[in-house]
Scaffold this motif. Structure first.
Motif, mmCIF file in Angstrom:
data_model
loop_
_atom_site.group_PDB
_atom_site.id
_atom_site.type_symbol
_atom_site.label_atom_id
_atom_site.label_comp_id
_atom_site.label_asym_id
_atom_site.label_seq_id
_atom_site.Cartn_x
_atom_site.Cartn_y
_atom_site.Cartn_z
ATOM 1 N N LEU A 3 -4.572 3.889 -0.723
ATOM 2 C CA LEU A 3 -4.481 3.278 -2.457
ATOM 3 C C LEU A 3 -4.228 2.702 -3.385
ATOM 4 C CD1 LEU A 3 -3.695 7.398 -3.185
ATOM 5 C CD2 LEU A 3 -6.286 5.916 -3.146
ATOM 6 N N VAL A 4 -3.477 2.162 -2.632
ATOM 7 C CA VAL A 4 -2.627 0.852 -2.648
ATOM 8 C C VAL A 4 -2.343 -0.045 -2.047
ATOM 9 C CG1 VAL A 4 -0.912 -0.265 -4.761
ATOM 10 C CG2 VAL A 4 -2.044 2.146 -5.132
ATOM 11 N N GLY A 5 -3.062 -1.395 -2.158
ATOM 12 C CA GLY A 5 -3.165 -2.228 -1.250
ATOM 13 C C GLY A 5 -3.241 -2.027 0.083
ATOM 14 N N ASN A 6 -2.485 -2.592 1.263
ATOM 15 C CA ASN A 6 -2.575 -2.333 2.022
ATOM 16 C C ASN A 6 -1.512 -1.951 3.381
ATOM 17 O OD1 ASN A 6 -4.872 -3.957 2.577
ATOM 18 N ND2 ASN A 6 -3.705 -5.458 2.461
ATOM 19 N N GLU A 7 -0.587 -0.984 2.407
ATOM 20 C CA GLU A 7 0.263 -0.443 2.694
ATOM 21 C C GLU A 7 0.532 0.986 2.450
ATOM 22 O OE1 GLU A 7 2.600 -1.736 5.961
ATOM 23 O OE2 GLU A 7 1.522 -3.677 5.786
ATOM 24 N N LEU A 8 0.893 1.753 2.812
ATOM 25 C CA LEU A 8 1.360 3.319 3.155
ATOM 26 C C LEU A 8 2.556 3.336 1.990
ATOM 27 C CD1 LEU A 8 1.250 6.450 3.430
ATOM 28 C CD2 LEU A 8 2.750 6.236 4.604
ATOM 29 N N THR A 9 1.868 4.230 0.966
ATOM 30 C CA THR A 9 2.797 4.022 -0.504
ATOM 31 C C THR A 9 2.809 5.599 -1.105
ATOM 32 O OG1 THR A 9 1.078 4.312 -2.112
ATOM 33 C CG2 THR A 9 1.964 1.634 -1.864
ATOM 34 N N VAL A 10 4.137 6.069 -1.657
ATOM 35 C CA VAL A 10 3.926 6.975 -2.361
ATOM 36 C C VAL A 10 2.347 7.989 -2.511
ATOM 37 C CG1 VAL A 10 4.480 6.835 -4.562
ATOM 38 C CG2 VAL A 10 5.529 9.147 -2.702
ATOM 39 N N ALA A 11 1.847 7.147 -3.232
ATOM 40 C CA ALA A 11 0.442 7.562 -3.321
ATOM 41 C C ALA A 11 -0.517 7.881 -2.614
ATOM 42 C CB ALA A 11 0.009 6.011 -4.091
ATOM 43 N N ASP A 12 -0.327 7.753 -1.682
ATOM 44 C CA ASP A 12 -1.459 8.076 -0.152
ATOM 45 C C ASP A 12 -0.645 9.562 0.279
ATOM 46 O OD1 ASP A 12 -3.035 4.996 0.442
ATOM 47 O OD2 ASP A 12 -0.852 4.944 0.539
#
Length: 325
Positions: free
Chosen positions: A275-284
């Motif tokens: 969802l944000v960039g090319n790495e897993l974040t808390v948003a995903d």
């Protein structure tokens, strides 16, 4: 016989002068008598002259106002000059384009400094305590627990509060079987989940000194910060926006709001893998869990379906999938 006597006033030659007593309280000049030509009448002040006689304090206030307006005009001119020198992005510019070129560091292998994040307390385990309602389990917190276990030595525990009559067996074993029993001081972090009758999840990591953090999204933000991720202002804003959107619209919103969020997610995932960039974040994590809880996963567009499969290929997500069966 009179009460007292007064000596008469005598003029020249012994003639008694008559005393002139006042006939009224005070005297006024006769307005009907024409003034003598030698004496000029006093100048009369007209309306225009009266307007010109202004109070000095009012004049000082007007002068001060003019000075302030002058300074504001000078400041406005200075700001206009600076705005021509600095190039600002257009308001309609898609900030997600910036994220594609922004280098987001992956999850730190060693995690963050827990003493720096949670405060240094000698001889005590840093224990995170979360109260959650079993009728609506916070799946994102369970995913984050699995990720934390990959970075730290976590002492996990699940308890049931007296306000809850019964808890499903899978929720009582949501952290798996705790087979390794080590002394408490050998762990880096404690993670205690209490199934309790609360309106929304609550978290504390310092029971004596802090107020509880409420809401699944806020707790997820805090837990994800323990990985030591550092983002710029634009990336952090987008992550927070997606977390709020997942909680308040995708999870708690109407069907119309859910459809709009799915379309926005599909457009964002058409540009990047996450969802944000090319790495897993808390948003995903929060968005994936919200889709699972609302049952909107099957009706998701193509890009969202592909993204969900990428999430489920990760071990922390697949372990939570067992709770949904």
């Amino acid at each position: 016989m009179p009460m007292y006597k007064v000596r008469p006033f005598h003029g020249a030659g012994g003639v008694v002068l008559a005393e002139q007593l006042p006939a009224c309280m005070y005297r006024l000049p006769n307005l009907h008598r024409r003034p003598s030509p030698a004496v000029s009448p006093p100048p009369q002040v007209g309306a225009r002259e009266r307007r010109e006689e202004v109070d000095p304090s009012l004049q000082a206030l007007e002068s001060r106002q003019e000075e302030i307006l002058k300074r504001l005009y000078e400041l406005k001119s200075a700001v206009d000059g600076l705005s021509k020198m600095i190039q600002t992005p257009d308001a309609d510019f898609d900030v997600t384009n910036i994220i594609q070129t922004d280098e987001c560091s992956p999850l730190a292998a060693n995690g963050a400094d827990l003493d720096l994040m949670l405060g240094k307390d000698y001889g005590a385990l840093k224990d995170i305590v979360i109260n959650a309602n079993p009728s609506l389990p916070p799946l994102s917190l369970l995913v984050l627990h699995s990720l934390l276990c990959e970075r730290y030595k976590v002492l996990s525990a699940v308890h049931t509060h007296s306000s809850v009559k019964s808890v499903p067996e899978n929720l009582l074993k949501c952290f798996g079987e705790q087979t390794k029993k080590q002394p408490r001081h050998e762990y880096q972090l404690g993670f205690t989940l209490i199934w309790k009758d609360v309106p929304k999840p609550q978290m504390k990591f310092s029971i004596q000194t802090m107020c509880p953090i409420e809401g699944e999204g806020n707790i997820a933000r805090f837990l994800f910060s323990l990985f030591g991720q550092k983002y710029n202002a634009v990336t952090s804003t987008l992550i927070d926006s997606w977390v709020d959107t997942a909680i308040f619209q995708l999870k708690e919103g109407s069907s119309k709001e859910k459809g709009a969020v799915l379309r926005s997610m599909n457009a964002a995932l058409g540009k990047t893998s996450w969802l944000v960039g090319n790495e897993l974040t808390v948003a995903d994590i929060v968005a994936w869990c919200a889709l699972q809880q609302t049952g909107s996963a099957n009706a998701a567009p193509a890009n969202v379906q592909k993204w969900m499969k990428a999430c489920e290929n990760l071990a922390p997500f697949s372990s939570v999938m067992k709770l949904l069966k």
